[in-house]
Design an enzyme around this catalytic site. Structure first.
Site, PDB file in Angstrom:
ATOM      1  N   CYS A 134      11.761   5.837  -1.133  1.00 48.04           N
ATOM      2  CA  CYS A 134      12.419   6.045  -2.426  1.00 48.04           C
ATOM      3  C   CYS A 134      11.418   6.078  -3.569  1.00 48.04           C
ATOM      4  CB  CYS A 134      13.448   4.958  -2.677  1.00 48.04           C
ATOM      5  SG  CYS A 134      14.814   5.079  -1.531  1.00 48.04           S
ATOM      6  N   HIS A 135      10.604   5.036  -3.670  1.00 49.70           N
ATOM      7  CA  HIS A 135       9.683   4.985  -4.798  1.00 49.70           C
ATOM      8  C   HIS A 135       8.273   4.619  -4.358  1.00 49.70           C
ATOM      9  CE1 HIS A 135      13.795   4.156  -6.254  1.00 49.70           C
ATOM     10  NE2 HIS A 135      13.480   5.143  -7.031  1.00 49.70           N
ATOM     11  N   GLY A 136       7.988   4.812  -3.060  1.00 46.98           N
ATOM     12  CA  GLY A 136       6.616   4.712  -2.578  1.00 46.98           C
ATOM     13  C   GLY A 136       6.014   3.325  -2.510  1.00 46.98           C
TER      14      GLY A 136
END
Lengths: 170, 417
Positions: A134-136
């Site tokens: 999703c956001h690394g």
């Protein structure tokens, strides 16, 4: 209050009425708010038993506990070594692997990224652990956050070995 | 409202109006003096009212066929699409209607930014508008959860997890929102309940928004105060009504194009996969209208600060009337603001694009720069610019620049009548 005005009986009655009114409103509103909290049927599903006898080293399974995925990973000796040979001072959320995996071979943790709740993918990321798409956020082989926006390590739930093959979560 | 002197012609009308002055209200709405130079950017208020009514009607119908339960929600939406008579049409109008609603509201907001419609004496109109916008985002978000597809589930997880950034109470607040330890059936049923409620709150606020508008009257492209009624105004009916209807017709062509020719282009294909709490889709992307805020959230490396930045980016708009210190409303007479306005538009579009891209490498860098500029524009540039900018001379009335510029014989004729 001005100097020539003393505190009257009436002021006391006003204050007492407001206070009682506030308590009454609070007591009335509370059930309306609390009804949204997890109910009895949700809380009743608080523990799950999992048979992990057939799990090979290096493999992991994901089970659902309280509606959340839980990763159960049987780690290889290399993965254990990798997790234990990290100097924890440099970690964003310093935790020893020894404290996270009581039995070094077994890593049991919530599969929920501590950033915004996605499920990280296994055997991915720059630290051979988990990677949240999703956001690394990158997690290592102990599920510790190493890189990315997540603030904390993957959470370890309460669990115990009922016998050699069975883990009870919750 | 100013027209207390209205007297209905019929006896029955007078009897009724003395008891409930609805006829006076209707007369006020017809005669309401409107600046005669309003351009087509001013037609979006009417379009937005149409969008809200459309969403409420189609939503009530969908609610008759939808089942708010994790085991049935996804199937009931497919049931609407395949079995219910015209169900596909009603659902596509509702789903695309949300996008059209946001398209219109963004044009409406950016029109207000260009012509300074948020400035004194219209601050309350603006603030009510911002509350409506916030409620719209909440409603749209909860509506997107209802089909219980993968994007529904994971979008709901990510957005509700924003509250876990709250220090101390984060976990209890998210458990309270979910009614459990993760997004689940209790979450779905309460979202359905609130998704049904909020549009009616929006409707109430729209009435207040229009009421507050009718106190000072419309702003206009040159942003000056008008004498009302005067040569500078026309009655709302029929002049503005017809113009609004024509604009609505054009808008409906775009709307119908999406509904009939590409009804799924604005959605995400993953939402046709039923929700699965064990697998997160590779890219969680919110609906397009939330992307700029999503980009701001992701461009801050700290969880709590990211959430704070995202909410701040909306709150900043609420206090905009006090951040913009310029007394001149319209960008037409503010040569520097006019250019900065277009840079802001570009900045928001860039943020939206970055919100749809993965948060890494160059994308992340650009998103960070665009986020910084967004805040610099509102918090630093606007307060200073209002004091320093050399503005152009503002005409004393609408009629004057028209006559001075290019004499239009028809215009003279109209005013003589």
């Amino acid at each position: 209050m001005s100097d020539d005005k003393k505190v009257q009986r009436r002021d006391f009655i006003f204050t007492a009425s407001y206070a009682l009114g506030a308590v009454g409103v609070g007591a009335t509103v509370w059930p309306l708010i609390d009804q949204m909290n997890p109910d009895r049927s949700v809380k009743a599903l608080a523990s799950t038993e999992v048979n992990v006898g057939s799990l090979e080293p290096g493999k992991s399974i994901t089970v659902l506990w309280r509606g959340k995925p839980v990763f159960i990973k049987r780690r290889t000796p290399e993965e254990i070594a990798e997790a234990r040979n990290v100097s924890i001072e440099n970690l964003p959320h310093p935790e020893k692997d020894e404290d996270r995996a009581k039995n070094p071979e077994w890593l049991v943790m919530l599969g929920i990224c501590t950033h915004l709740g996605c499920v990280p993918l296994g055997n991915k990321g720059e630290y051979n652990g988990w990677f949240c798409p999703c956001h690394g956020s990158h997690y290592d082989t102990s599920g510790r956050i190493r890189k990315g926006p997540a603030p904390k390590n993957l959470e370890i739930p309460k669990y115990e070995f009922v016998n050699n093959n069975t883990i009870k979560i919750g | 409202m100013s027209d207390h002197n209205y007297v209905p012609s019929s006896k029955l009308g007078k009897w009724f109006n003395d008891r409930l002055p609805l006829l006076s209200l209707s007369a006020h709405l017809r005669e309401y003096p409107t600046p005669k130079n309003l351009n087509y950017w001013w037609t979006f208020g009417g379009i937005l009212t149409f969008c809200l009514i459309t969403q409420i009607i189609t939503g009530i119908i969908l609610g008759m066929h939808y089942v708010a339960h994790v085991d049935f929600a996804f199937d009931s939406v497919e049931h609407i699409m395949r079995d219910v008579n015209y169900g596909w049409l009603i659902r596509y109008v509702h789903a695309n209607g949300a996008s059209m609603f946001f398209l219109a509201v963004y044009i409406h907001i950016f029109r207000a930014l260009y012509y300074g419609s948020y400035k004194s004496p219209r601050e309350i109109i603006w603030i009510i508008g911002m509350i409506i916008y916030l409620l719209m985002m909440m409603t749209a978000f909860m509506g997107y959860v209802l089909p219980w597809g993968q994007m529904s589930f994971w979008g709901a997880t990510v957005i509700t997890s924003l509250f876990s950034a709250i220090p101390m109470f984060g976990e209890s607040v998210t458990n309270w929102l979910w009614g459990g330890f993760a997004v689940g059936n209790p979450t779905l049923t309460r979202f359905f309940s609130l998704h049904y409620l909020l549009p009616f709150l929006i409707l109430g606020l729209v009435i207040l928004h229009i009421w507050a508008l009718h106190v000072p009257g419309n702003n206009n492209p040159i942003g000056i105060e008008l004498k009302k009624p005067s040569k500078d105004t026309v009655p709302f009916h029929p002049y503005i009504v017809i113009k609004d209807l024509f604009a609505l017709l054009l808008f409906l062509i775009v709307f119908a194009f999406f509904v009939f020719y590409s009804p799924n282009i604005l959605g995400h294909s993953d939402n046709y996969i039923e929700a699965n709490p064990m697998i997160t889709p590779a890219h969680i992307v919110p609906e397009w209208y939330l992307l700029p805020f999503y980009a701001i959230l992701r461009s801050v490396p700290d969880k709590l600060l990211g959430v704070v930045a995202m909410f701040a980016s909306i709150f900043i708009l609420v206090i905009l009337p006090w951040l913009d210190t310029s007394k001149i409303r319209s960008a037409i007479f503010r040569p520097i603001y006019k250019q900065l306005y277009w840079i802001l538009v570009l900045d928001v579009i860039i943020l939206g694009y970055m919100g749809a891209m993965p948060a890494e490498g160059t994308y992340l860098l650009i998103a960070r720069l665009a986020t910084t500029y967004y805040f610099v524009h509102f918090l630093i540039i606007l307060p200073i610019l209002g004091k320093k900018e050399k503005t152009l001379p503002v005409p004393p009335s609408i009629t004057e620049p028209v006559l001075a510029d290019a004499p239009n014989p028809q215009m003279f004729k109209k005013q003589e009548e």
